[in-house]
Scaffold this motif. Structure first.
Motif, PDB file in Angstrom:
ATOM      1  N   LEU A 472      38.343  18.572  35.335  1.00  0.00           N
ATOM      2  CA  LEU A 472      37.098  19.327  35.489  1.00  0.00           C
ATOM      3  C   LEU A 472      37.353  20.531  36.391  1.00  0.00           C
ATOM      4  CD1 LEU A 472      34.021  19.627  35.124  1.00  0.00           C
ATOM      5  CD2 LEU A 472      33.727  18.146  37.137  1.00  0.00           C
ATOM      6  N   ILE A 473      36.896  21.701  35.937  1.00  0.00           N
ATOM      7  CA  ILE A 473      37.031  22.948  36.695  1.00  0.00           C
ATOM      8  C   ILE A 473      35.628  23.474  36.968  1.00  0.00           C
ATOM      9  CG2 ILE A 473      37.945  25.300  36.694  1.00  0.00           C
ATOM     10  CD1 ILE A 473      40.051  24.353  34.661  1.00  0.00           C
ATOM     11  N   LEU A 474      35.310  23.690  38.246  1.00  0.00           N
ATOM     12  CA  LEU A 474      33.997  24.187  38.646  1.00  0.00           C
ATOM     13  C   LEU A 474      34.126  25.618  39.151  1.00  0.00           C
ATOM     14  CD1 LEU A 474      32.707  21.053  40.594  1.00  0.00           C
ATOM     15  CD2 LEU A 474      32.237  21.678  38.217  1.00  0.00           C
ATOM     16  N   CYS A 475      33.109  26.439  38.852  1.00  0.00           N
ATOM     17  CA  CYS A 475      33.147  27.856  39.214  1.00  0.00           C
ATOM     18  C   CYS A 475      31.795  28.262  39.787  1.00  0.00           C
ATOM     19  CB  CYS A 475      33.480  28.708  37.982  1.00  0.00           C
ATOM     20  SG  CYS A 475      33.446  30.487  38.269  1.00  0.00           S
ATOM     21  N   GLY A 476      31.787  28.828  41.004  1.00  0.00           N
ATOM     22  CA  GLY A 476      30.548  29.254  41.644  1.00  0.00           C
ATOM     23  C   GLY A 476      29.944  30.474  40.970  1.00  0.00           C
ATOM     24  N   ARG A 477      28.601  30.522  40.946  1.00  0.00           N
ATOM     25  CA  ARG A 477      27.900  31.636  40.303  1.00  0.00           C
ATOM     26  C   ARG A 477      27.568  32.761  41.286  1.00  0.00           C
ATOM     27  NH1 ARG A 477      25.182  29.774  35.306  1.00  0.00           N
ATOM     28  NH2 ARG A 477      25.449  27.534  35.075  1.00  0.00           N
ATOM     29  N   ASN A 478      27.473  32.444  42.582  1.00  0.00           N
ATOM     30  CA  ASN A 478      27.183  33.453  43.600  1.00  0.00           C
ATOM     31  C   ASN A 478      27.791  33.003  44.925  1.00  0.00           C
ATOM     32  OD1 ASN A 478      25.191  31.682  44.941  1.00  0.00           O
ATOM     33  ND2 ASN A 478      23.914  32.116  43.147  1.00  0.00           N
ATOM     34  N   ASN A 479      27.650  33.812  45.966  1.00  0.00           N
ATOM     35  CA  ASN A 479      28.312  33.525  47.238  1.00  0.00           C
ATOM     36  C   ASN A 479      27.793  32.262  47.909  1.00  0.00           C
ATOM     37  OD1 ASN A 479      30.207  35.655  47.394  1.00  0.00           O
ATOM     38  ND2 ASN A 479      28.592  37.087  47.940  1.00  0.00           N
ATOM     39  N   LEU A 480      26.466  32.032  47.834  1.00  0.00           N
ATOM     40  CA  LEU A 480      25.916  30.813  48.428  1.00  0.00           C
ATOM     41  C   LEU A 480      26.469  29.586  47.720  1.00  0.00           C
ATOM     42  CD1 LEU A 480      22.157  31.764  49.069  1.00  0.00           C
ATOM     43  CD2 LEU A 480      23.991  31.517  50.746  1.00  0.00           C
ATOM     44  N   GLN A 481      26.563  29.669  46.395  1.00  0.00           N
ATOM     45  CA  GLN A 481      27.097  28.534  45.650  1.00  0.00           C
ATOM     46  C   GLN A 481      28.593  28.387  45.888  1.00  0.00           C
ATOM     47  OE1 GLN A 481      27.302  28.064  41.091  1.00  0.00           O
ATOM     48  NE2 GLN A 481      25.307  27.216  41.642  1.00  0.00           N
ATOM     49  N   ASN A 482      29.300  29.495  46.105  1.00  0.00           N
ATOM     50  CA  ASN A 482      30.718  29.414  46.457  1.00  0.00           C
ATOM     51  C   ASN A 482      30.912  28.601  47.735  1.00  0.00           C
ATOM     52  OD1 ASN A 482      31.584  30.946  44.284  1.00  0.00           O
ATOM     53  ND2 ASN A 482      31.575  32.872  45.420  1.00  0.00           N
ATOM     54  N   ILE A 502      40.447  40.345  45.855  1.00  0.00           N
ATOM     55  CA  ILE A 502      39.532  40.891  44.858  1.00  0.00           C
ATOM     56  C   ILE A 502      38.272  40.033  44.876  1.00  0.00           C
ATOM     57  CG2 ILE A 502      39.159  41.405  42.407  1.00  0.00           C
ATOM     58  CD1 ILE A 502      42.217  41.566  42.116  1.00  0.00           C
ATOM     59  N   HIS A 503      37.100  40.665  44.868  1.00  0.00           N
ATOM     60  CA  HIS A 503      35.848  39.912  44.890  1.00  0.00           C
ATOM     61  C   HIS A 503      35.732  39.055  43.629  1.00  0.00           C
ATOM     62  CE1 HIS A 503      34.582  42.148  48.360  1.00  0.00           C
ATOM     63  NE2 HIS A 503      34.759  43.302  47.725  1.00  0.00           N
ATOM     64  N   GLY A 504      35.325  37.819  43.815  1.00  0.00           N
ATOM     65  CA  GLY A 504      35.198  36.932  42.666  1.00  0.00           C
ATOM     66  C   GLY A 504      34.648  35.577  43.064  1.00  0.00           C
ATOM     67  N   ALA A 505      34.570  34.703  42.085  1.00  0.00           N
ATOM     68  CA  ALA A 505      34.018  33.363  42.294  1.00  0.00           C
ATOM     69  C   ALA A 505      35.063  32.423  42.887  1.00  0.00           C
ATOM     70  CB  ALA A 505      33.516  32.812  40.965  1.00  0.00           C
ATOM     71  N   HIS A 506      34.568  31.397  43.602  1.00  0.00           N
ATOM     72  CA  HIS A 506      35.439  30.305  44.033  1.00  0.00           C
ATOM     73  C   HIS A 506      35.569  29.324  42.871  1.00  0.00           C
ATOM     74  CE1 HIS A 506      34.676  30.809  48.648  1.00  0.00           C
ATOM     75  NE2 HIS A 506      34.786  31.977  48.019  1.00  0.00           N
ATOM     76  N   VAL A 507      36.766  28.894  42.578  1.00  0.00           N
ATOM     77  CA  VAL A 507      37.033  27.964  41.480  1.00  0.00           C
ATOM     78  C   VAL A 507      37.702  26.716  42.052  1.00  0.00           C
ATOM     79  CG1 VAL A 507      38.295  27.617  39.319  1.00  0.00           C
ATOM     80  CG2 VAL A 507      37.209  29.828  39.790  1.00  0.00           C
ATOM     81  N   ILE A 508      37.224  25.555  41.618  1.00  0.00           N
ATOM     82  CA  ILE A 508      37.733  24.269  42.112  1.00  0.00           C
ATOM     83  C   ILE A 508      38.243  23.430  40.946  1.00  0.00           C
ATOM     84  CG2 ILE A 508      37.161  22.115  43.297  1.00  0.00           C
ATOM     85  CD1 ILE A 508      37.111  24.428  45.190  1.00  0.00           C
ATOM     86  N   ALA A 525      42.704  27.300  35.129  1.00  0.00           N
ATOM     87  CA  ALA A 525      41.745  27.541  36.209  1.00  0.00           C
ATOM     88  C   ALA A 525      41.916  28.946  36.775  1.00  0.00           C
ATOM     89  CB  ALA A 525      41.916  26.498  37.312  1.00  0.00           C
ATOM     90  N   ALA A 526      43.152  29.432  36.823  1.00  0.00           N
ATOM     91  CA  ALA A 526      43.412  30.787  37.298  1.00  0.00           C
ATOM     92  C   ALA A 526      42.803  31.819  36.343  1.00  0.00           C
ATOM     93  CB  ALA A 526      44.907  31.022  37.453  1.00  0.00           C
ATOM     94  N   VAL A 527      42.842  31.541  35.045  1.00  0.00           N
ATOM     95  CA  VAL A 527      42.208  32.418  34.063  1.00  0.00           C
ATOM     96  C   VAL A 527      40.704  32.461  34.289  1.00  0.00           C
ATOM     97  CG1 VAL A 527      41.671  32.696  31.607  1.00  0.00           C
ATOM     98  CG2 VAL A 527      44.004  32.155  32.312  1.00  0.00           C
ATOM     99  N   VAL A 528      40.098  31.300  34.583  1.00  0.00           N
ATOM    100  CA  VAL A 528      38.663  31.238  34.883  1.00  0.00           C
ATOM    101  C   VAL A 528      38.360  32.094  36.113  1.00  0.00           C
ATOM    102  CG1 VAL A 528      36.776  29.735  35.632  1.00  0.00           C
ATOM    103  CG2 VAL A 528      38.326  28.977  33.818  1.00  0.00           C
ATOM    104  N   ALA A 529      39.191  31.971  37.169  1.00  0.00           N
ATOM    105  CA  ALA A 529      38.985  32.754  38.385  1.00  0.00           C
ATOM    106  C   ALA A 529      39.139  34.251  38.101  1.00  0.00           C
ATOM    107  CB  ALA A 529      39.968  32.317  39.464  1.00  0.00           C
ATOM    108  N   ALA A 530      40.129  34.610  37.295  1.00  0.00           N
ATOM    109  CA  ALA A 530      40.358  36.024  36.981  1.00  0.00           C
ATOM    110  C   ALA A 530      39.202  36.611  36.191  1.00  0.00           C
ATOM    111  CB  ALA A 530      41.665  36.179  36.207  1.00  0.00           C
ATOM    112  N   CYS A 531      38.685  35.854  35.214  1.00  0.00           N
ATOM    113  CA  CYS A 531      37.575  36.348  34.388  1.00  0.00           C
ATOM    114  C   CYS A 531      36.288  36.479  35.191  1.00  0.00           C
ATOM    115  CB  CYS A 531      37.354  35.426  33.190  1.00  0.00           C
ATOM    116  SG  CYS A 531      38.684  35.451  31.973  1.00  0.00           S
ATOM    117  N   ASN A 532      36.089  35.592  36.164  1.00  0.00           N
ATOM    118  CA  ASN A 532      34.879  35.619  36.987  1.00  0.00           C
ATOM    119  C   ASN A 532      35.125  36.381  38.287  1.00  0.00           C
ATOM    120  OD1 ASN A 532      32.658  33.762  35.740  1.00  0.00           O
ATOM    121  ND2 ASN A 532      34.585  32.676  35.419  1.00  0.00           N
ATOM    122  N   SER A 533      35.730  37.536  38.168  1.00  0.00           N
ATOM    123  CA  SER A 533      36.029  38.379  39.328  1.00  0.00           C
ATOM    124  C   SER A 533      35.784  39.830  38.969  1.00  0.00           C
ATOM    125  CB  SER A 533      37.486  38.190  39.761  1.00  0.00           C
ATOM    126  OG  SER A 533      38.373  38.800  38.832  1.00  0.00           O
TER     127      SER A 533
END
Length: 589
Positions: A472-482, A502-508, A525-533
């Protein structure tokens, strides 16, 4: 966009299949947007007609569009003249981008008459025109008077005249050989332009496809074609003609490397690189629904976030200018030592000075060479007070240096946060996500809460992805959720990922404690982080994005740090492409 006469011809075939259906409902969600609900064969279909200059179109849709509380006047007029009308036929002159929907209606005298709704798909000149059985215009979504156009007016009571026809040839009337002959006999321009000038209803996209099939290039001129290439030109024009036939063609949707919709056609497109994704929906209306759903959603979000983005950008630019001035002031304080030295030199030479002196020329005993220097004096001050003035300037600069360093450090943190908030707005894909960003900005004092808002927005869960290895890979939608995801919900040996600087989401990556994480899961997961940045929003095709990853236990938040701001150590870095198609394939639900 390639909503050409050929694609309109395919849409007309789908609408013609509903001949005999009756209008069940008429709505007007937008000033230039009309939806007709057709009831027939036990099912309802919504036919969308748009005269919007940015996206004129006609197609069946499954989307639910919000209607205004009060129906516009044009909508009321359509209900009066077309209500319960039966669709008789669909007419299109050749491959022109004008579609006439003919309905059987009942007039005020109770007679059955034919009333037409004409859809003109012509960019900024697009229109939806209601025409009575005598060919007179009842009204239009866009009235065109003599001031707007001296060539063609569209006003109630005038006789409807179709747009001026172009001197082009249609594949519905000519054979592929005849059209190929006209192209070869025409202007000796690049082949795709030569096709565009001669063929009616073919967009530049289709013309490029024809040219590429014929000779592998779009720049070759007709006179340079070999006999074999001329045969290939004629053959592919035949392919286009066949695709225009009933039940033929291939609905094709092309997405770019970032996953966004690029083009669509009724032909199998081969002119795009391998990193472009090709989809083939079932039906031409379904294709348009999918194509415009993403574009319209982004446009609506762009409009909704425009004011907030403008406010944040104004704050960011103002803060950036303030920091520039503060840094310059800090540089100026670097020469404060000179003031103390001047004060000492003046104090050592008081016996030589008199009130009213404007300069003191004395030996600089702070210099190795001991040269003489000129020190400016205030003639209204006594000599001793001039020394005290320079000592005061020295103390002032020393105090300013410490204060400026503190202000610059705080300003840089705030600027970093504003940049991250702007990046969040770019990634926001729904009203709920936008509300989450607003709540975050309210909590930080950048926005005031709307007193009319009765309840707080529902908190969205993190985006959920599932790796090919089942993690399971989780990705924050905003800074508070990060912050919530990284600092409260994740466990020590879950893996944390974030784009490097680079500004982006936290991914777990949720590891469940004991399992070793495969390299493929880390890469996904790195691809998810890259796309959400911020890098993933406008990255060039194939460009690599650095993504740092480490265990959650190595991530911590400094005291007083802004939401989403963390520091970490003992990390590794993966270089991945921001592949949005691959990311969508991992998305759960």
């Amino acid at each position: 966009m390639p909503f050409d006469g050929g694609y309109l011809h395919k849409i007309s075939q789908e609408i013609s299949a509903c001949a005999g259906a009756r209008i069940d409902k008429i709505s007007q969600p937008g000033r230039e947007l009309v939806v007709l609900t057709l009831r027939g064969s036990g099912a309802n279909k919504k036919l969308l007609l748009s005269a919007d200059a940015t996206a004129p179109k006609v197609h069946f849709t499954t989307q639910s569009l919000e209607n205004p509380k009060a129906a516009p006047m044009f909508c009321m007029l359509l209900r009066k003249h077309l209500g319960s009308g039966k669709l008789l036929r669909v007419e299109q002159q050749g491959l022109d981008r004008v579609l006439r929907l003919v309905f059987e209606t009942v007039n005020e005298l109770g007679d059955r008459v034919e009333t037409s709704l004409v859809c003109e798909i012509m960019g900024r000149h697009s229109n939806i025109i209601l025409v009575d059985h005598q060919g007179k215009i009842i009204d239009a979504a866009k009235r065109v008077d003599f001031v707007t156009s001296e060539v063609r007016q569209v006003l109630p009571g005038m006789a409807y005249a179709p747009p001026p026809a172009q001197a082009k040839k249609s594949l519905l009337d000519l054979s592929p050989r005849e059209l190929a002959g006209a192209i070869l006999a025409g202007r000796d321009a690049p082949l795709w332009k030569a096709v565009l000038e001669q063929a009616e209803g073919l967009s530049p996209l289709v013309c490029r496809e024809v040219a590429l099939f014929a000779c592998g290039s779009t720049d070759t001129v007709p006179s340079a074609l070999t006999p074999e290439q001329r045969q290939r030109l004629e053959f592919y024009l035949g392919v286009v003609a066949t695709a225009l036939g009933e039940g033929c063609g291939t609905p094709t949707l092309v997405r770019g490397p970032d996953g966004r919709e690029v083009e669509f056609s009724y032909l199998d497109l081969r002119q795009y690189p391998e990193d472009y994704q090709v989809e083939r929906p079932e039906g031409y209306s379904a294709l348009l629904d999918r194509f415009y759903q993403g574009k319209d959603s982004r446009e609506r979000m762009r409009q909704k976030t425009a004011q907030l983005r403008k406010s944040l950008c104004t704050l960011r630019d103002r803060l950036a200018r303030k920091l520039t001035h503060q840094r310059q002031e800090l540089l100026d304080t670097a020469g404060r030592q000179r003031y103390r030295e001047w004060g000492d030199i003046i104090s050592a030479n008081l016996y030589r000075m008199e009130r009213g002196d404007r300069t003191l020329r004395a030996q600089n005993f702070f210099s190795q060479d001991g040269e003489e220097i000129d020190i400016p004096l205030d003639p209204t001050y006594p000599p001793a007070k001039n020394a005290q003035k320079y000592y005061a300037e020295y103390r002032k600069a020393a105090t300013a240096e410490g204060k400026l360093q503190e202000l610059i450090a705080k300003g840089e943190v705030e600027l970093e946060y504003l940049e991250s908030a702007i990046a969040e707005l770019e990634r926001a894909g729904s009203e709920e996500e936008l509300q989450g960003i607003r709540e975050e900005l309210i909590s930080q004092g950048y926005l005031r809460r709307d007193q009319k808002q009765k309840r707080r927005p529902v908190k969205l869960p993190p985006l959920r992805y599932r790796s090919s290895d089942g993690f399971l890979i989780l990705c924050g939608r905003n800074n508070l959720q990060n912050d919530q995801l990284t600092l409260r919900e994740a466990r020590n040996y879950d893996l944390w990922l974030h784009t490097q600087k680079i500004h982006g989401a936290h991914v777990i990556i949720v590891t469940d404690g004991a399992r070793e994480i495969p390299d493929r899961t880390i890469e996904e997961a790195a691809v998810v982080a890259a796309c959400n940045s911020a890098a993933g929003m406008g990255a060039a095709p194939g460009a690599k994005v650095p993504v740092d990853y480490t265990y959650v236990k190595n991530v911590r938040k400094p005291n007083g740090a802004k939401p989403g701001m963390v520091i970490y150590d003992s990390y590794q870095t993966a270089m991945v492409a921001a592949d949005h198609g691959r990311m969508r394939g991992l998305l759960e639900g």
